[in-house]
Design an enzyme around this catalytic site. Structure first.
Site, PDB file in Angstrom:
ATOM      1  N   ASP A  30       2.688 -26.174 -20.173  1.00 59.77           N
ATOM      2  CA  ASP A  30       3.624 -25.982 -21.288  1.00 59.77           C
ATOM      3  C   ASP A  30       3.818 -27.321 -21.984  1.00 59.77           C
ATOM      4  O   ASP A  30       3.725 -28.376 -21.342  1.00 59.77           O
ATOM      5  CB  ASP A  30       4.968 -25.453 -20.776  1.00 59.77           C
ATOM      6  N   LYS A  35      11.174 -28.482 -19.463  1.00 63.77           N
ATOM      7  CA  LYS A  35      10.940 -27.207 -18.786  1.00 63.77           C
ATOM      8  C   LYS A  35      10.003 -27.397 -17.591  1.00 63.77           C
ATOM      9  O   LYS A  35      10.248 -26.880 -16.497  1.00 63.77           O
ATOM     10  CB  LYS A  35      10.279 -26.264 -19.812  1.00 63.77           C
ATOM     11  N   THR A 121       1.190 -10.498 -26.425  1.00 60.72           N
ATOM     12  CA  THR A 121       1.062  -9.291 -27.254  1.00 60.72           C
ATOM     13  C   THR A 121       0.531  -9.699 -28.623  1.00 60.72           C
ATOM     14  O   THR A 121       1.182 -10.470 -29.334  1.00 60.72           O
ATOM     15  CB  THR A 121       2.436  -8.604 -27.394  1.00 60.72           C
ATOM     16  N   GLU A 151       0.484  -7.388 -21.156  1.00 57.37           N
ATOM     17  CA  GLU A 151       1.514  -7.431 -20.111  1.00 57.37           C
ATOM     18  C   GLU A 151       2.549  -6.339 -20.382  1.00 57.37           C
ATOM     19  O   GLU A 151       2.947  -6.136 -21.515  1.00 57.37           O
ATOM     20  CB  GLU A 151       2.177  -8.812 -20.145  1.00 57.37           C
ATOM     21  N   GLU A 155      11.927  -7.612 -18.727  1.00 57.07           N
ATOM     22  CA  GLU A 155      12.814  -8.691 -18.301  1.00 57.07           C
ATOM     23  C   GLU A 155      13.845  -8.103 -17.338  1.00 57.07           C
ATOM     24  O   GLU A 155      14.274  -6.963 -17.501  1.00 57.07           O
ATOM     25  CB  GLU A 155      13.532  -9.295 -19.512  1.00 57.07           C
ATOM     26  N   GLY A 257      16.940  -3.923 -28.042  1.00 61.03           N
ATOM     27  CA  GLY A 257      16.917  -5.319 -28.487  1.00 61.03           C
ATOM     28  C   GLY A 257      15.855  -6.043 -27.700  1.00 61.03           C
ATOM     29  O   GLY A 257      14.887  -5.444 -27.238  1.00 61.03           O
ATOM     30  N   CYS A 260      10.769  -7.961 -27.285  1.00 65.21           N
ATOM     31  CA  CYS A 260       9.540  -7.173 -27.467  1.00 65.21           C
ATOM     32  C   CYS A 260       9.664  -6.022 -28.464  1.00 65.21           C
ATOM     33  O   CYS A 260       8.980  -6.016 -29.489  1.00 65.21           O
ATOM     34  CB  CYS A 260       9.072  -6.637 -26.124  1.00 65.21           C
ATOM     35  N   LYS A 263      10.258  -6.844 -32.258  1.00 61.11           N
ATOM     36  CA  LYS A 263       9.130  -7.601 -32.833  1.00 61.11           C
ATOM     37  C   LYS A 263       7.850  -6.749 -32.860  1.00 61.11           C
ATOM     38  O   LYS A 263       7.109  -6.751 -33.845  1.00 61.11           O
ATOM     39  CB  LYS A 263       8.960  -8.858 -31.987  1.00 61.11           C
ATOM     40  N   LYS A 321      20.398  -6.656 -22.569  1.00 60.97           N
ATOM     41  CA  LYS A 321      20.446  -5.621 -21.525  1.00 60.97           C
ATOM     42  C   LYS A 321      20.882  -6.321 -20.236  1.00 60.97           C
ATOM     43  O   LYS A 321      20.927  -7.559 -20.189  1.00 60.97           O
ATOM     44  CB  LYS A 321      19.082  -4.940 -21.375  1.00 60.97           C
TER      45      LYS A 321
HETATM   46  C1  UDX Z   1      10.001  -3.947 -22.848  1.00 60.16           C
HETATM   47  C2  UDX Z   1       8.971  -2.999 -22.194  1.00 60.16           C
HETATM   48  O1  UDX Z   1       9.662  -2.077 -21.333  1.00 60.16           O
HETATM   49  C3  UDX Z   1       7.932  -3.764 -21.413  1.00 60.16           C
HETATM   50  O2  UDX Z   1       6.954  -2.864 -20.915  1.00 60.16           O
HETATM   51  C4  UDX Z   1       7.268  -4.773 -22.374  1.00 60.16           C
HETATM   52  O3  UDX Z   1       6.339  -5.564 -21.670  1.00 60.16           O
HETATM   53  C5  UDX Z   1       8.313  -5.672 -23.021  1.00 60.16           C
HETATM   54  O4  UDX Z   1       9.299  -4.863 -23.671  1.00 60.16           O
HETATM   55  P1  UDX Z   1      12.138  -5.350 -22.087  1.00 60.16           P
HETATM   56  O5  UDX Z   1      12.289  -5.691 -23.522  1.00 60.16           O
HETATM   57  O6  UDX Z   1      12.234  -6.407 -21.061  1.00 60.16           O
HETATM   58  O7  UDX Z   1      10.702  -4.637 -21.830  1.00 60.16           O
HETATM   59  O8  UDX Z   1      13.261  -4.283 -21.717  1.00 60.16           O
HETATM   60  P2  UDX Z   1      13.397  -2.711 -21.452  1.00 60.16           P
HETATM   61  O9  UDX Z   1      14.048  -2.547 -20.143  1.00 60.16           O
HETATM   62  O10 UDX Z   1      12.167  -1.963 -21.697  1.00 60.16           O
HETATM   63  O11 UDX Z   1      14.482  -2.342 -22.571  1.00 60.16           O
HETATM   64  C6  UDX Z   1      14.220  -2.596 -23.944  1.00 60.16           C
HETATM   65  C7  UDX Z   1      15.422  -2.228 -24.776  1.00 60.16           C
HETATM   66  O12 UDX Z   1      15.586  -0.822 -24.832  1.00 60.16           O
HETATM   67  C8  UDX Z   1      16.753  -2.776 -24.263  1.00 60.16           C
HETATM   68  O13 UDX Z   1      17.492  -3.237 -25.365  1.00 60.16           O
HETATM   69  C9  UDX Z   1      17.431  -1.597 -23.627  1.00 60.16           C
HETATM   70  O14 UDX Z   1      18.834  -1.687 -23.656  1.00 60.16           O
HETATM   71  C10 UDX Z   1      16.921  -0.468 -24.520  1.00 60.16           C
HETATM   72  N1  UDX Z   1      16.903   0.845 -23.864  1.00 60.16           N
HETATM   73  C11 UDX Z   1      16.043   1.074 -22.836  1.00 60.16           C
HETATM   74  C12 UDX Z   1      17.740   1.848 -24.309  1.00 60.16           C
HETATM   75  O15 UDX Z   1      18.515   1.654 -25.257  1.00 60.16           O
HETATM   76  N2  UDX Z   1      17.665   3.073 -23.719  1.00 60.16           N
HETATM   77  C13 UDX Z   1      16.841   3.345 -22.685  1.00 60.16           C
HETATM   78  O16 UDX Z   1      16.839   4.485 -22.207  1.00 60.16           O
HETATM   79  C14 UDX Z   1      15.984   2.310 -22.235  1.00 60.16           C
END
Ligand code: UDX
Length: 415
Positions: A30, A35, A121, A151, A155, A257, A260, A263, A321
């Protein structure tokens, strides 16, 4: 195998940690010296349950190294992973400058044959560009193959997802490179899917966008349930019992939010527009997601018949989350901004996010406990469904507020 990883964000760091845990020798690179120093001590710069232990164990076992030196990271690498960020550009397209820089760094610094694996991604066709950049900048005639390996980790569940993922996608144009990349992951015992690079790149975007659509769909259904007196949780349970639908990602709330979904949906919509293809379902999911936060803030404002000036609002949860300290695209930001703009006095509490630069220009007071946050409030807004909030004694908690009005942004409270 000897592995170099460019980028120590969520994806790079967790991938490096897990690959060292299954026996590979991994060097993570990095540009951020602070970091790297923190990581060398076995401390994770991100909040991710279980990560610190794996870092410490593998650093001590001499299987996991951190460096800011490109030469050091690439010196013995059989495989180099690119796991740098692809942030959203102004027009919604993914910004590929870090990817391009990584490709140039590989071309200039590698002095042997190597396989380059793109984990970031990236828009469809980017692996081709990476290969072109490497070949255009190479100083010697080494054999370099580029393989796509998107991937899917979440998170907060990153370690578990990497050890127990549903699938590993390997997009390759060359059988030798494909087999070599497959052999890295063999110990994980996860189903492996082979395809070409462009399809692998698309699998990632299409998966994330599908999940985003699912969330926006249930959120709009929840708005209709609210208007008609139906219970969206029961509706989701009933829908989810159909195995063709499934219950996952049908939790209605404040919308998605994080780093991922927002974006990636924008980047996919941009790709479609660029190619004159209609992707109105994804465009609508983006629109509905944005609207969902306004609808929530408006419900709060309506409760006070528009007179929210000076009202004390307690916000429980800031992170996008639970189980993360990530504030990127967190619904809390927009909701707080909207309420502050209308004159509300905001107190916030999050079990992990103790202060955030995302609210630097906003007047909020940070409480150290949920009770302090709720104290004397005119309304309590549950914004992130942390376990601490789900398991709280709400009857007691509400006694700290002025009147016990609660807005459950996650449809999680049972009273
Ligand atoms: C996501 C994908 O799940 C993962 O496969 C990818 O690699 C990166 O993006 P992440 O952003 O870490 O992962 O969180 P995730 O647990 O998937 O939740 C994404 C968002 O959706 C959160 O804001 C969560 O609050 C929201 N969510 C999820 C809902 O509002 N309702 C649901 O039923 C599930």
């Amino acid at each position: 195998m000897n592995i170099g990883i460019i980028g120590t964000g969520y994806v790079g760091l967790v991938t490096g940690a897990v690959l060292s845990e299954i026996g590979h020798v991994v060097t993570c690179l990095d540009i951020n010296e602070e970091k790297i120093d923190t990581l060398k001590k076995g401390q994770s710069p991100i909040y991710e349950p279980g990560l610190d232990e794996i870092l410490v164990r593998n650093i001590e076992a001499n299987r996991l190294f951190f460096t800011t030196s490109t030469q050091e990271a690439f010196a013995h690498a059989d495989i180099i992973f690119i796991a740098v960020g692809t942030p959203q550009g102004e027009d919604g397209a993914a910004d590929l400058s870090y990817i391009q820089q990584a490709a140039k760094d590989i071309a200039i610094n590698v002095d042997h044959n190597v396989i380059v694996v793109v984990k970031s991604t990236v828009p469809v066709g980017t692996n081709d560009i990476v290969e072109e950049i490497i070949h255009a900048n190479m100083t010697d005639d080494f054999q370099i193959h580029v393989v796509s390996n998107p991937e899917f980790l979440r998170e907060g569940h990153a370690i578990n997802d990497t050890f127990h993922g549903d699938r590993i996608v390997i997009g390759a144009e060359n059988a030798f490179a494909r087999d070599k990349v497959e052999s890295i992951f063999k110990p994980l015992n996860i189903p492996i899917m082979h395809t070409n690079r462009r399809s692998a790149e698309m699998i990632k975007y299409a998966s994330n966008a599908f999940l985003a659509v699912k969330i926006s769909y249930i959120n709009q259904i929840s708005n209709l349930c609210y208007a008609l007196g139906a219970d969206v949780n029961a509706v989701a349970d009933g829908m989810g019992m159909d195995h063709r639908i499934g219950r996952a990602f049908l939790n209605a709330g404040l919308g998605y939010g994080g780093s991922c979904f927002p974006k990636d949906t924008e980047a996919l919509a941009y790709l479609a527009r660029e190619n004159d293809v209609k992707l109105s379902i994804v465009e609508s999911a983006i629109y509905a997601n944005d609207e969902q936060r306004h609808i929530f803030a408006q419900k709060v404002i309506n409760h006070f018949k528009g007179k929210i000036l000076g009202k004390k609002i307690a916000i429980l949860g800031l992170a996008f989350k639970p189980n993360t300290d990530d504030m990127r695209e967190a619904p809390s930001i927009m909701i707080i901004k909207e309420l502050v703009a209308r004159g509300a006095v905001i107190s916030v509490y999050d079990p992990v996010v103790k202060k955030t630069s995302f609210l630097d220009d906003i007047e909020v007071s940070y409480a150290t406990t949920k009770e302090e946050c709720v104290s004397g409030s005119d309304a309590i807004l549950l914004v992130t469904e942390w376990k601490e909030f789900i398991e709280a004694n709400w009857t007691e908690l509400m006694t700290f507020s002025n009147n016990g009005v609660v807005f459950d942004g996650r449809n999680i409270l049972k009273f």
